[in-house]
Design a protein around this motif. Structure first.
Motif, PDB file in Angstrom:
ATOM      1  N   GLY A  39      -8.807  -7.450  -3.757  1.00  0.00           N
ATOM      2  CA  GLY A  39      -9.853  -6.555  -3.256  1.00  0.00           C
ATOM      3  C   GLY A  39      -9.830  -5.176  -3.881  1.00  0.00           C
ATOM      4  O   GLY A  39     -10.836  -4.485  -3.933  1.00  0.00           O
ATOM      5  N   GLY A  40      -8.665  -4.726  -4.352  1.00  0.00           N
ATOM      6  CA  GLY A  40      -8.566  -3.405  -4.929  1.00  0.00           C
ATOM      7  C   GLY A  40      -8.363  -2.309  -3.892  1.00  0.00           C
ATOM      8  O   GLY A  40      -8.142  -1.160  -4.242  1.00  0.00           O
ATOM      9  N   ARG A  41      -8.470  -2.641  -2.621  1.00  0.00           N
ATOM     10  CA  ARG A  41      -8.270  -1.671  -1.546  1.00  0.00           C
ATOM     11  C   ARG A  41      -7.369  -2.288  -0.489  1.00  0.00           C
ATOM     12  O   ARG A  41      -7.331  -3.498  -0.314  1.00  0.00           O
ATOM     13  CB  ARG A  41      -9.596  -1.279  -0.899  1.00  0.00           C
ATOM     14  CG  ARG A  41     -10.521  -0.551  -1.832  1.00  0.00           C
ATOM     15  CD  ARG A  41     -11.484   0.308  -1.016  1.00  0.00           C
ATOM     16  NE  ARG A  41     -12.208   1.233  -1.842  1.00  0.00           N
ATOM     17  CZ  ARG A  41     -11.765   2.451  -2.164  1.00  0.00           C
ATOM     18  NH1 ARG A  41     -10.621   2.862  -1.726  1.00  0.00           N
ATOM     19  NH2 ARG A  41     -12.483   3.250  -2.928  1.00  0.00           N
ATOM     20  N   CYS A  42      -6.661  -1.418   0.221  1.00  0.00           N
ATOM     21  CA  CYS A  42      -5.783  -1.863   1.306  1.00  0.00           C
ATOM     22  C   CYS A  42      -6.632  -2.403   2.444  1.00  0.00           C
ATOM     23  O   CYS A  42      -7.635  -1.794   2.833  1.00  0.00           O
ATOM     24  CB  CYS A  42      -4.921  -0.692   1.790  1.00  0.00           C
ATOM     25  SG  CYS A  42      -3.886  -1.112   3.213  1.00  0.00           S
ATOM     26  N   GLY A  43      -6.213  -3.517   3.006  1.00  0.00           N
ATOM     27  CA  GLY A  43      -6.958  -4.114   4.100  1.00  0.00           C
ATOM     28  C   GLY A  43      -6.763  -3.376   5.418  1.00  0.00           C
ATOM     29  O   GLY A  43      -7.550  -3.530   6.342  1.00  0.00           O
TER      30      GLY A  43
ATOM     31  N   CYS B 182       0.842  -1.195   0.000  1.00  0.00           N
ATOM     32  CA  CYS B 182       0.000   0.000   0.000  1.00  0.00           C
ATOM     33  C   CYS B 182       0.881   1.251   0.000  1.00  0.00           C
ATOM     34  O   CYS B 182       1.831   1.350   0.767  1.00  0.00           O
ATOM     35  CB  CYS B 182      -0.924  -0.004   1.221  1.00  0.00           C
ATOM     36  SG  CYS B 182      -1.937   1.478   1.356  1.00  0.00           S
ATOM     37  N   ARG B 183       0.551   2.215  -0.866  1.00  0.00           N
ATOM     38  CA  ARG B 183       1.326   3.456  -0.940  1.00  0.00           C
ATOM     39  C   ARG B 183       1.054   4.356   0.257  1.00  0.00           C
ATOM     40  O   ARG B 183       1.873   5.179   0.618  1.00  0.00           O
ATOM     41  CB  ARG B 183       0.999   4.211  -2.231  1.00  0.00           C
ATOM     42  CG  ARG B 183       1.587   3.536  -3.463  1.00  0.00           C
ATOM     43  CD  ARG B 183       1.195   4.254  -4.722  1.00  0.00           C
ATOM     44  NE  ARG B 183      -0.161   3.815  -5.073  1.00  0.00           N
ATOM     45  CZ  ARG B 183      -1.166   4.631  -5.307  1.00  0.00           C
ATOM     46  NH1 ARG B 183      -1.014   5.921  -5.247  1.00  0.00           N
ATOM     47  NH2 ARG B 183      -2.354   4.152  -5.595  1.00  0.00           N
ATOM     48  N   GLU B 184      -0.100   4.218   0.880  1.00  0.00           N
ATOM     49  CA  GLU B 184      -0.467   5.090   1.998  1.00  0.00           C
ATOM     50  C   GLU B 184       0.163   4.640   3.325  1.00  0.00           C
ATOM     51  O   GLU B 184       0.759   5.432   4.021  1.00  0.00           O
ATOM     52  CB  GLU B 184      -1.991   5.134   2.156  1.00  0.00           C
ATOM     53  CG  GLU B 184      -2.714   5.682   0.941  1.00  0.00           C
ATOM     54  CD  GLU B 184      -2.403   7.149   0.707  1.00  0.00           C
ATOM     55  OE1 GLU B 184      -2.269   7.894   1.697  1.00  0.00           O
ATOM     56  OE2 GLU B 184      -2.295   7.526  -0.469  1.00  0.00           O
ATOM     57  N   CYS B 185      -0.008   3.356   3.658  1.00  0.00           N
ATOM     58  CA  CYS B 185       0.458   2.894   4.972  1.00  0.00           C
ATOM     59  C   CYS B 185       1.635   1.928   4.899  1.00  0.00           C
ATOM     60  O   CYS B 185       2.238   1.623   5.911  1.00  0.00           O
ATOM     61  CB  CYS B 185      -0.699   2.254   5.750  1.00  0.00           C
ATOM     62  SG  CYS B 185      -1.303   0.721   5.018  1.00  0.00           S
ATOM     63  N   GLY B 186       1.957   1.408   3.706  1.00  0.00           N
ATOM     64  CA  GLY B 186       3.090   0.507   3.551  1.00  0.00           C
ATOM     65  C   GLY B 186       2.822  -0.939   3.915  1.00  0.00           C
ATOM     66  O   GLY B 186       3.739  -1.750   3.976  1.00  0.00           O
TER      67      GLY B 186
ATOM     68  N   ALA C 150      -7.138   2.467   1.510  1.00  0.00           N
ATOM     69  CA  ALA C 150      -6.745   3.236   0.317  1.00  0.00           C
ATOM     70  C   ALA C 150      -6.829   2.343  -0.919  1.00  0.00           C
ATOM     71  O   ALA C 150      -6.643   1.124  -0.848  1.00  0.00           O
ATOM     72  CB  ALA C 150      -5.317   3.764   0.496  1.00  0.00           C
ATOM     73  N   GLY C 151      -7.120   2.935  -2.056  1.00  0.00           N
ATOM     74  CA  GLY C 151      -7.205   2.188  -3.310  1.00  0.00           C
ATOM     75  C   GLY C 151      -5.846   1.742  -3.792  1.00  0.00           C
ATOM     76  O   GLY C 151      -4.849   2.448  -3.673  1.00  0.00           O
ATOM     77  N   LEU C 152      -5.778   0.546  -4.346  1.00  0.00           N
ATOM     78  CA  LEU C 152      -4.542  -0.002  -4.911  1.00  0.00           C
ATOM     79  C   LEU C 152      -4.591   0.093  -6.414  1.00  0.00           C
ATOM     80  O   LEU C 152      -5.648  -0.068  -7.025  1.00  0.00           O
ATOM     81  CB  LEU C 152      -4.362  -1.465  -4.491  1.00  0.00           C
ATOM     82  CG  LEU C 152      -4.273  -1.755  -3.005  1.00  0.00           C
ATOM     83  CD1 LEU C 152      -4.263  -3.253  -2.787  1.00  0.00           C
ATOM     84  CD2 LEU C 152      -3.027  -1.130  -2.422  1.00  0.00           C
TER      85      LEU C 152
END
Length: 97
Positions: free
Chosen positions: A86-90, A75-79, A94-96
């Motif tokens: 899923g297309g989103r960070c668990g 994830c670019r937001e939280c790492g 944030a969107g992937l």
């Protein structure tokens, strides 16, 4: 009365672990016949590698790790490492890409 109690406790300490061991052995035997084992062996048989009981555990784990790494992204937001399905960070949502 004290002698009977001590004999009862001693009998329990001898019999209980034996019964637990027999139950554990039966559980392991039942798990060996499980459908999950058959599915894993079938999936391995479909690949190019060795089949059946001649399977090298290190090769199996290496190929499973490679497949797992292909499906994950950072994830670019939280790492956090996240599955890309899923297309989103668990963790943060944030969107992937």
């Amino acid at each position: 009365m004290e002698i009977e109690f001590r004999l009862l406790v001693a009998g329990f300490c001898i019999v209980a672990p034996s019964l637990l061991f027999v139950g554990f052995v039966r559980l392991l035997d039942a798990m060996r016949e499980d459908a999950l084992v058959e599915r894993v062996l079938d999936r391995v048989d479909e690949g190019d590698g060795p089949t059946g009981t001649a399977l090298d555990p290190t090769a199996f784990l290496r190929s499973a790790g490679e497949r797992s790494r292909r499906r994950t992204a950072v994830c670019r937001e939280c790492g956090a490492p996240t599955v890309t399905d899923g297309g989103r960070c668990g963790l943060c949502g944030a969107g992937l890409r």
